[in-house]
Design a protein around this motif. Sequence first.
Motif, PDB file in Angstrom:
ATOM      1  N   ILE A 202     -57.460 -44.618   7.457  1.00 18.61           N
ATOM      2  CA  ILE A 202     -58.353 -44.573   6.305  1.00 18.61           C
ATOM      3  C   ILE A 202     -59.589 -43.728   6.635  1.00 18.61           C
ATOM      4  N   ASP A 203     -60.229 -43.174   5.593  1.00 21.96           N
ATOM      5  CA  ASP A 203     -61.392 -42.308   5.773  1.00 21.96           C
ATOM      6  C   ASP A 203     -62.716 -43.014   5.523  1.00 21.96           C
ATOM      7  N   CYS A 204     -62.687 -44.154   4.855  1.00 22.43           N
ATOM      8  CA  CYS A 204     -63.903 -44.907   4.548  1.00 22.43           C
ATOM      9  C   CYS A 204     -63.478 -46.306   4.127  1.00 22.43           C
ATOM     10  N   VAL A 205     -64.392 -47.263   4.279  1.00 22.30           N
ATOM     11  CA  VAL A 205     -64.118 -48.627   3.828  1.00 22.30           C
ATOM     12  C   VAL A 205     -65.295 -49.113   2.993  1.00 22.30           C
ATOM     13  N   GLU A 206     -64.965 -49.692   1.849  1.00 21.71           N
ATOM     14  CA  GLU A 206     -65.974 -50.279   0.970  1.00 21.71           C
ATOM     15  C   GLU A 206     -66.091 -51.777   1.270  1.00 21.71           C
ATOM     16  N   HIS A 207     -67.302 -52.266   1.311  1.00 23.81           N
ATOM     17  CA  HIS A 207     -67.660 -53.680   1.501  1.00 23.81           C
ATOM     18  C   HIS A 207     -67.526 -54.126   2.962  1.00 23.81           C
ATOM     19  N   ALA A 208     -66.315 -54.144   3.485  1.00 27.85           N
ATOM     20  CA  ALA A 208     -66.060 -54.501   4.894  1.00 27.85           C
ATOM     21  C   ALA A 208     -66.686 -55.839   5.277  1.00 27.85           C
ATOM     22  N   THR A 209     -66.630 -56.800   4.367  1.00 23.71           N
ATOM     23  CA  THR A 209     -67.230 -58.105   4.654  1.00 23.71           C
ATOM     24  C   THR A 209     -66.488 -58.866   5.750  1.00 23.71           C
ATOM     25  N   GLY A 210     -65.235 -58.491   6.020  1.00 24.01           N
ATOM     26  CA  GLY A 210     -64.462 -59.171   7.048  1.00 24.01           C
ATOM     27  C   GLY A 210     -64.604 -58.550   8.429  1.00 24.01           C
ATOM     28  N   LEU A 211     -65.604 -57.715   8.608  1.00 20.79           N
ATOM     29  CA  LEU A 211     -65.788 -57.032   9.884  1.00 20.79           C
ATOM     30  C   LEU A 211     -65.943 -58.023  11.034  1.00 20.79           C
ATOM     31  N   LEU A 212     -65.138 -57.838  12.078  1.00 17.16           N
ATOM     32  CA  LEU A 212     -65.185 -58.673  13.278  1.00 17.16           C
ATOM     33  C   LEU A 212     -65.456 -57.795  14.499  1.00 17.16           C
ATOM     34  N   PRO A 213     -65.858 -58.398  15.611  1.00 16.63           N
ATOM     35  CA  PRO A 213     -66.121 -57.593  16.811  1.00 16.63           C
ATOM     36  C   PRO A 213     -64.961 -56.698  17.211  1.00 16.63           C
ATOM     37  N   ARG A 214     -63.724 -57.131  16.964  1.00 20.87           N
ATOM     38  CA  ARG A 214     -62.591 -56.299  17.360  1.00 20.87           C
ATOM     39  C   ARG A 214     -62.496 -55.013  16.541  1.00 20.87           C
ATOM     40  N   HIS A 215     -63.072 -55.033  15.332  1.00 23.47           N
ATOM     41  CA  HIS A 215     -62.979 -53.867  14.467  1.00 23.47           C
ATOM     42  C   HIS A 215     -64.004 -52.786  14.821  1.00 23.47           C
ATOM     43  N   VAL A 216     -65.156 -53.208  15.293  1.00 21.04           N
ATOM     44  CA  VAL A 216     -66.289 -52.286  15.420  1.00 21.04           C
ATOM     45  C   VAL A 216     -65.963 -51.075  16.285  1.00 21.04           C
ATOM     46  N   PRO A 217     -65.398 -51.237  17.485  1.00 22.58           N
ATOM     47  CA  PRO A 217     -65.082 -50.044  18.290  1.00 22.58           C
ATOM     48  C   PRO A 217     -64.130 -49.083  17.581  1.00 22.58           C
ATOM     49  N   ARG A 218     -63.235 -49.620  16.780  1.00 21.17           N
ATOM     50  CA  ARG A 218     -62.295 -48.754  16.076  1.00 21.17           C
ATOM     51  C   ARG A 218     -63.001 -47.938  15.001  1.00 21.17           C
ATOM     52  N   PHE A 219     -63.933 -48.545  14.291  1.00 22.70           N
ATOM     53  CA  PHE A 219     -64.706 -47.787  13.301  1.00 22.70           C
ATOM     54  C   PHE A 219     -65.451 -46.639  13.979  1.00 22.70           C
ATOM     55  N   VAL A 220     -66.020 -46.923  15.128  1.00 27.06           N
ATOM     56  CA  VAL A 220     -66.765 -45.893  15.854  1.00 27.06           C
ATOM     57  C   VAL A 220     -65.830 -44.798  16.347  1.00 27.06           C
ATOM     58  N   GLU A 221     -64.754 -45.192  17.012  1.00 30.85           N
ATOM     59  CA  GLU A 221     -63.834 -44.224  17.602  1.00 30.85           C
ATOM     60  C   GLU A 221     -63.154 -43.358  16.548  1.00 30.85           C
ATOM     61  N   GLN A 222     -62.814 -43.967  15.419  1.00 30.96           N
ATOM     62  CA  GLN A 222     -62.115 -43.226  14.368  1.00 30.96           C
ATOM     63  C   GLN A 222     -63.076 -42.527  13.421  1.00 30.96           C
ATOM     64  N   GLY A 223     -64.380 -42.757  13.581  1.00 32.26           N
ATOM     65  CA  GLY A 223     -65.367 -42.108  12.723  1.00 32.26           C
ATOM     66  C   GLY A 223     -65.311 -42.559  11.285  1.00 32.26           C
ATOM     67  N   VAL A 224     -64.925 -43.813  11.058  1.00 31.22           N
ATOM     68  CA  VAL A 224     -64.780 -44.340   9.698  1.00 31.22           C
ATOM     69  C   VAL A 224     -66.086 -44.997   9.263  1.00 31.22           C
TER      70      VAL A 224
END
Length: 360
Positions: A202-224
């Motif tokens: 995915i190229d962007c995420v709206e809301h992302a209220t379910g964000l957990l610690p496991r997700h954060v590095p992936r958002f950074v690495e993938q530039g999302v």
Amino acid sequence: MAGIIHFRGPVLTAPDTVRHGLWSVDGRLTFSRPAAAPDRVLDGWVLPGFVDAHCHIGLGATGPVEPAAARDQAEADLSAGTLLVRDAGSPADTRWMQGGVDFPVLIRAGRHIARTRRYLRGFAEEVEPEGLVEAVRKQARDGDGWVKLVGDWIDRSAGDLSPSFPAAVVRDAVQAAHDEGARVTAHCFAEDTLDQVLDAGIDCVEHATGLLPRHVPRFVEQGVPIVPTLINIATFPDIVAQAEPKFPRYAAHMRVLWEGRMERVAQAHAAGVRIFAGTDAGSVIRHGRITDEILALHGAGLPMEAALDAACWAARAWLGADGMEEGARADVVVCREDPRAVPETITALEHVVLGGRIIR
């Protein structure tokens, strides 16, 4: 249009960079003093026009609105200093509003794409999994480089949030959009949905209220990036109250997501996830509230420079729009005071200039 405007005040060309001496000449910015005298002189702190990265011009509480109502929505955004809108799904054809002359510059995404009977009635193109890829191709061709998926919604048979489509189909759909030259964003409330859309590229995420610690590095690495829409998430308690009698599990889940909203945004920002400002105006949220969203991001822990960046310089660069450089389109807002030091000044703008035309 005023032929020449002199902006007589500090100019924020970046969150931490101040210049002096800016003019608009025939709708374009220049840092070189023109030979002719200005037609108008505007005082105050100058910033790029705000970006609302999640907005629904043409959408009302029950679906598409008439052109007159869409005009009112766009004018409310414009008056608040929103000069660039990334449409996040609208059932109305708003191409007649494009051009950035009378309304904010508009980047359209076409209609939302949702699972059949798994979203708000009248909003989306609703399809079953086997129709998702073709629906994405259609909306990619109809929009301006973005497609909006509804990644999750309440599954009434399960009594809770669940992904709208199988993971493999979402991957194929994102690839189809990329093949068409479009980027994909997705409405995501729940935790597992974030794993699914990140796996899909995915190229962007709206809301992302379910964000957990496991997700954060992936958002950074993938530039999302994430568009949190905090002023919309503030309505979750009302959703909980309505849903609790019939869907207690869903209501409890939504309550937990609401309770963690600020902390999750702060953690994402601290880790280096890009955050952009979006109001989700168009159905429940009224238009013209971009400054409320900027202040909400600041309230969630972003320094004011970062909260402004989420709606100004970085947001414009992300969407390929002009910022505050030589020759840029003259889309600017003027504040009485330095908004980095006095955040509330953005709620009472001195001036709004669209394409070199003074709106207020």
